[in-house]
Design a protein around this motif. Structure first.
Motif, PDB file in Angstrom:
ATOM      1  N   TYR A 106       7.652  -0.663   2.910  1.00 32.67           N
ATOM      2  CA  TYR A 106       9.047  -0.529   2.496  1.00 32.67           C
ATOM      3  C   TYR A 106       9.698  -1.855   2.112  1.00 32.67           C
ATOM      4  CZ  TYR A 106       8.665   4.192   4.425  1.00 32.67           C
ATOM      5  OH  TYR A 106       8.266   5.473   4.715  1.00 32.67           O
ATOM      6  N   GLU A 107       8.922  -2.909   1.967  1.00 32.94           N
ATOM      7  CA  GLU A 107       9.463  -4.171   1.482  1.00 32.94           C
ATOM      8  C   GLU A 107       9.197  -4.291  -0.014  1.00 32.94           C
ATOM      9  OE1 GLU A 107       7.718  -7.214   3.932  1.00 32.94           O
ATOM     10  OE2 GLU A 107       8.852  -6.588   5.703  1.00 32.94           O
ATOM     11  N   LYS A 108       9.907  -5.201  -0.685  1.00 35.95           N
ATOM     12  CA  LYS A 108       9.832  -5.328  -2.137  1.00 35.95           C
ATOM     13  C   LYS A 108       8.614  -6.123  -2.587  1.00 35.95           C
ATOM     14  CE  LYS A 108      12.570  -8.233  -4.189  1.00 35.95           C
ATOM     15  NZ  LYS A 108      13.755  -8.882  -4.752  1.00 35.95           N
TER      16      LYS A 108
ATOM     17  N   VAL B 207       2.872  -7.707   1.280  1.00 36.20           N
ATOM     18  CA  VAL B 207       4.225  -7.345   1.695  1.00 36.20           C
ATOM     19  C   VAL B 207       4.132  -6.304   2.800  1.00 36.20           C
ATOM     20  CG1 VAL B 207       5.292  -7.839  -0.548  1.00 36.20           C
ATOM     21  CG2 VAL B 207       4.426  -5.538  -0.082  1.00 36.20           C
TER      22      VAL B 207
ATOM     23  N   THR C 216       8.507  -0.682  -4.193  1.00 39.06           N
ATOM     24  CA  THR C 216       8.543  -0.613  -2.735  1.00 39.06           C
ATOM     25  C   THR C 216       7.432   0.306  -2.258  1.00 39.06           C
ATOM     26  OG1 THR C 216      10.935  -0.921  -2.792  1.00 39.06           O
ATOM     27  CG2 THR C 216       9.994  -0.090  -0.751  1.00 39.06           C
TER      28      THR C 216
ATOM     29  N   SER D 207       5.537  -2.977   9.024  1.00 38.60           N
ATOM     30  CA  SER D 207       6.807  -3.700   9.072  1.00 38.60           C
ATOM     31  C   SER D 207       7.794  -2.901   9.912  1.00 38.60           C
ATOM     32  CB  SER D 207       7.378  -3.926   7.668  1.00 38.60           C
ATOM     33  OG  SER D 207       8.051  -2.779   7.192  1.00 38.60           O
TER      34      SER D 207
ATOM     35  N   ASP E 241      10.790  -2.297   8.726  1.00 40.82           N
ATOM     36  CA  ASP E 241      11.715  -1.689   7.767  1.00 40.82           C
ATOM     37  C   ASP E 241      11.709  -0.172   7.944  1.00 40.82           C
ATOM     38  OD1 ASP E 241      12.934  -0.701   5.262  1.00 40.82           O
ATOM     39  OD2 ASP E 241      12.813  -2.791   4.657  1.00 40.82           O
TER      40      ASP E 241
END
Length: 194
Positions: free
Chosen positions: A35-37, A32, A105, A137, A139
């Protein structure tokens, strides 16, 4: 006599722990982005009368960052649903069976590891260590009080966050379809908060 008693206690302890909750399978959606799930899905292989009662079953997933920082999150039981209908009538139909999950996260790039700790009335068990990779990322992270000015908010990446939205209660008609309409309109007009 003491050695015999100690041996008996050891054997009793081994028998007791062998009855503990056991994680049968583990899967996650890694890799991932930062900060992504990350979602971990696992099977406990047992059914509990009340899976929401931590006295019956208590699951904790312990994540370790590349820098060695430990983070703990609670596991939970989950039932997916399929929503059908329209503004006049909404139906929720269970989709698949009950599954156990944990969500996390990660806030650091690199290779993370985790273990699942399951505790029930029979004892406690730990899974072998699993790992996943966190990539860069776009995010921005979570919204927090700004470290530069406590009167404002900022994302973890330092970018300012200005909430624009409204107090949105509950729908009177249309059930969750009403929220699709309201939230879509709010977003289309620059809203980022309810």
């Amino acid at each position: 006599m003491f050695k015999s008693l100690a041996f008996f206690v050891l054997i009793l302890g081994m028998s007791y722990s062998s009855l503990a909750a056991t994680v049968k399978s583990i899967a996650d959606n890694g890799p991932v982005g930062k900060y992504e799930k990350l979602e971990v899905v696992y099977d406990l292989g047992k059914i509990y009368k009340n899976p929401f009662d931590p006295a019956q079953i208590d699951v904790t997933v312990e994540f370790k960052s590349p820098a060695g920082v430990l983070h703990s999150v609670k596991g939970f039981i989950y039932q997916d649903y399929e929503r059908t209908g329209d503004f006049g009538l909404q139906t929720l139909t269970p989709k698949g069976g009950l599954v156990w999950k944990a969500r996390f996260t990660p806030n650091e790039e690199g290779v993370w590891s985790y273990v699942i700790k399951a505790k029930d009335a029979s004892g406690t068990s730990l899974t072998p260590t699993k790992s996943f990779t966190v990539k860069p990322s776009t995010d921005k992270g979570f919204v927090r009080i700004s470290p530069n000015d406590p009167d404002y908010f900022a994302f973890d990446n330092g970018e300012a966050y200005f909430p624009l939205g409204e107090n949105m209660g509950w729908s009177s008609g249309g059930r969750t379809y009403q929220y699709d309409k309201w939230l879509g309109a709010l977003s289309d007009n620059g809203g980022n908060f309810i």
